[in-house]
Write a protein that holds these residues in place. Structure first.
Motif, mmCIF file in Angstrom:
data_model
loop_
_atom_site.group_PDB
_atom_site.id
_atom_site.type_symbol
_atom_site.label_atom_id
_atom_site.label_comp_id
_atom_site.label_asym_id
_atom_site.label_seq_id
_atom_site.Cartn_x
_atom_site.Cartn_y
_atom_site.Cartn_z
ATOM 1 N N ASN A 1 -22.093 -3.232 117.289
ATOM 2 C CA ASN A 1 -21.644 -3.698 115.989
ATOM 3 C C ASN A 1 -20.590 -2.751 115.385
ATOM 4 O O ASN A 1 -19.498 -3.168 115.002
ATOM 5 N N ILE A 2 -20.917 -1.464 115.361
ATOM 6 C CA ILE A 2 -19.988 -0.480 114.764
ATOM 7 C C ILE A 2 -18.635 -0.526 115.466
ATOM 8 O O ILE A 2 -17.590 -0.675 114.840
ATOM 9 N N GLU B 1 -11.752 -4.395 116.089
ATOM 10 C CA GLU B 1 -11.063 -5.511 115.424
ATOM 11 C C GLU B 1 -9.839 -5.030 114.656
ATOM 12 O O GLU B 1 -8.856 -5.736 114.531
ATOM 13 N N LYS B 2 -9.935 -3.815 114.148
ATOM 14 C CA LYS B 2 -8.804 -3.254 113.389
ATOM 15 C C LYS B 2 -7.813 -2.536 114.314
ATOM 16 O O LYS B 2 -6.920 -1.816 113.860
ATOM 17 N N GLU B 3 -8.012 -2.696 115.602
ATOM 18 C CA GLU B 3 -7.133 -2.111 116.620
ATOM 19 C C GLU B 3 -7.005 -0.590 116.489
ATOM 20 O O GLU B 3 -5.963 -0.012 116.720
ATOM 21 N N ILE B 4 -8.116 0.040 116.090
ATOM 22 C CA ILE B 4 -8.147 1.503 116.040
ATOM 23 C C ILE B 4 -8.679 1.987 117.388
ATOM 24 O O ILE B 4 -9.751 1.562 117.825
ATOM 25 N N VAL B 5 -7.892 2.846 118.033
ATOM 26 C CA VAL B 5 -8.298 3.314 119.353
ATOM 27 C C VAL B 5 -9.159 4.562 119.191
ATOM 28 O O VAL B 5 -8.731 5.546 118.591
ATOM 29 N N GLU C 1 -12.498 4.178 105.649
ATOM 30 C CA GLU C 1 -12.830 3.087 104.719
ATOM 31 C C GLU C 1 -13.693 2.040 105.404
ATOM 32 O O GLU C 1 -14.714 1.606 104.889
ATOM 33 N N LEU C 2 -13.241 1.673 106.591
ATOM 34 C CA LEU C 2 -13.949 0.637 107.345
ATOM 35 C C LEU C 2 -15.355 1.092 107.740
ATOM 36 O O LEU C 2 -16.333 0.354 107.583
#
Ligand code: ASP
Ligand code: MG
Length: 414
Positions: free
Chosen positions: A279-280, A286-290, A320-321
């Motif tokens: 989940n995390i 989804e935010k395309e953070i690598v 934030e996310l």
């Protein structure tokens, strides 16, 4: 007659006199009989300047507009270099990424190339012209301008070389090749004559800034011979990036890399149930953070701490996310962000066939009282996250421990 793609970095085209000098270099190659295709970066400091302007307006600028803004840096250098070639009497033509058919995904500011036609470059070559292409950019399927991530002009160059089936791709830069460590930190770092794609891939992704990681992936996949070379030192030999050979396996460690652009996020009190990690990290993906390293510690209360590292530039967006996600899964709400960390790594294909490398690395760091916060390994690399203030000391120590200053010592004795 060879078809060679030349790529010039930002410092190579940093001002008008340098642009003129680069034009002469290209002219020389053309006169010697090569077909030359050129890719350029923005003039030194330009991309940072443009990012700075956007940040004067807002903290987190919308990436679609940021990309349009940043792509202009390469358009300027590409146009100026083409004019300089024309002034020398050469038939040169400037192109944007879009004009040479570079189509990417929509991950703004770090887009990946999906396909590349290079039709207009091919036509230019057929007509005997020198094509000069603005690096670092493409368009996505919706025809929005995208950029390929910092250092992305390297990837433009290698992708073009692959599409054109070029004989060689030369990355002209401000250093004379790939070194055993950053020469600004280690005075006796050595230039490597050659290095394997795989080692280069690790070094690049672990923080060696000489080549963008994606460009090496491309070079490896399409077997593009790459030469990294200085623009300014005429006699410099540079470093060839090529397929692995047997000599390379004898070398235990080929290089030491470091990366200060790291941050660590820790979520505490995470319920220890199946699906939570999924989940995390799906939300982050989804935010395309690598993200890079991940560690989970289980406590006896059925609650775990999860820490992970990511590029520092993404840490505000991620924090934030992650706070939101932590709330959603019933973890503690205060999420910790640590930006005072760095990653030091050793890389070498010889590690596959030698034991004890990790022990030597950890002991060497311990002898300097450097605490290891996180560890990750692959077949050919070992990375440690440490406190940022020890970065230089760690790099020097590891360089010495593995005898990298001395080519005859580098061949393993273990
Ligand atoms: N100009 C971009 C940067 O500074 C791309 C590049 O130089 O390759 O990252
Ligand atoms: Mg670069």
């Amino acid at each position: 007659m060879a078809l060679v793609v030349h790529k010039y970095g930002g410092t190579s085209v940093g001002d008008i006199s340098k642009i003129k000098a680069v034009a002469e270099k290209i002219a020389e190659a053309k006169n010697a009989g090569d077909e030359v295709v050129v890719v350029v970066s923005a003039m030194a400091g330009e991309t940072d300047r443009l990012i700075g302007l956007a940040h004067q307006i807002c903290d987190i600028p919308r990436e679609r507009e940021l990309d349009l803004l940043l792509s202009s840096g390469e358009r300027i250098s590409c146009s100026l270099l083409t004019l300089a070639l024309q002034a020398l009497g050469y038939n040169a033509e400037a192109f944007t990424g879009r004009q040479v058919g570079i189509v990417t995904d929509s991950a703004h500011t770090k887009a990946r190339i999906k396909r590349i036609t290079a039709d207009r470059v091919k036509t230019a070559i057929e007509k005997g012209k020198i094509a000069v292409v603005a690096g670092f950019q493409g368009i996505d399927e919706a025809e929005d301008v995208t950029t390929l991530g910092r250092g992305g002009s390297d990837t433009t160059a290698v992708a073009l070389a692959a599409a054109l089936n070029a004989d060689l791709c030369i990355i002209y830069t401000d250093v004379d090749g790939v070194y055993t460590a950053d020469p600004n930190i280690v005075a006796d770092a050595r230039r490597l004559d050659k290095i394997s794609y795989e080692e280069m891939l690790e070094l690049a992704s672990l923080g060696a800034k000489v080549l963008q990681t994606r460009s090496v992936e491309f070079a490896k996949k399409y077997q593009v011979p790459l030469l990294v070379k200085s623009t300014f030192e005429k006699e410099g030999k540079g470093t060839m990036v090529v397929e692995e050979d047997r000599d390379m396996e004898k070398v235990l460690v080929a290089g030491v890399a470091h990366d200060k652009n790291q941050a660590k996020i820790t979520i505490s009190g995470v319920p220890d149930r199946p699906g939570i990690a999924g989940n995390i990290f799906s939300r982050i993906a989804e935010k395309e953070i690598v993200i890079d390293m991940i560690i989970q510690n289980v406590s006896d209360q059925g609650l775990a701490d999860i820490s992970f590292t990511l590029p520092r530039t993404e840490s505000k967006k991620a924090l934030e996310l992650v706070k939101e996600v932590a709330k959603g899964i019933g973890a503690k709400e205060e999420v910790a962000l640590d930006t005072d960390i760095a990653k030091v790594s050793i890389v070498g294909v010889g590690m596959r066939s030698h034991s004890g490398v990790a022990a030597r690395m950890f002991s060497a760091l311990a002898a300097e009282n450097i605490n290891i916060l996180m560890i990750s390994t692959s077949e050919i690399k070992i990375s440690c996250v440490i406190e940022a203030k020890y970065t230089e000391l760690a790099v020097r120590t590891l360089h010495k421990t593995f005898g990298l200053e001395n080519p005859s010592l580098v061949t393993s004795s273990m």
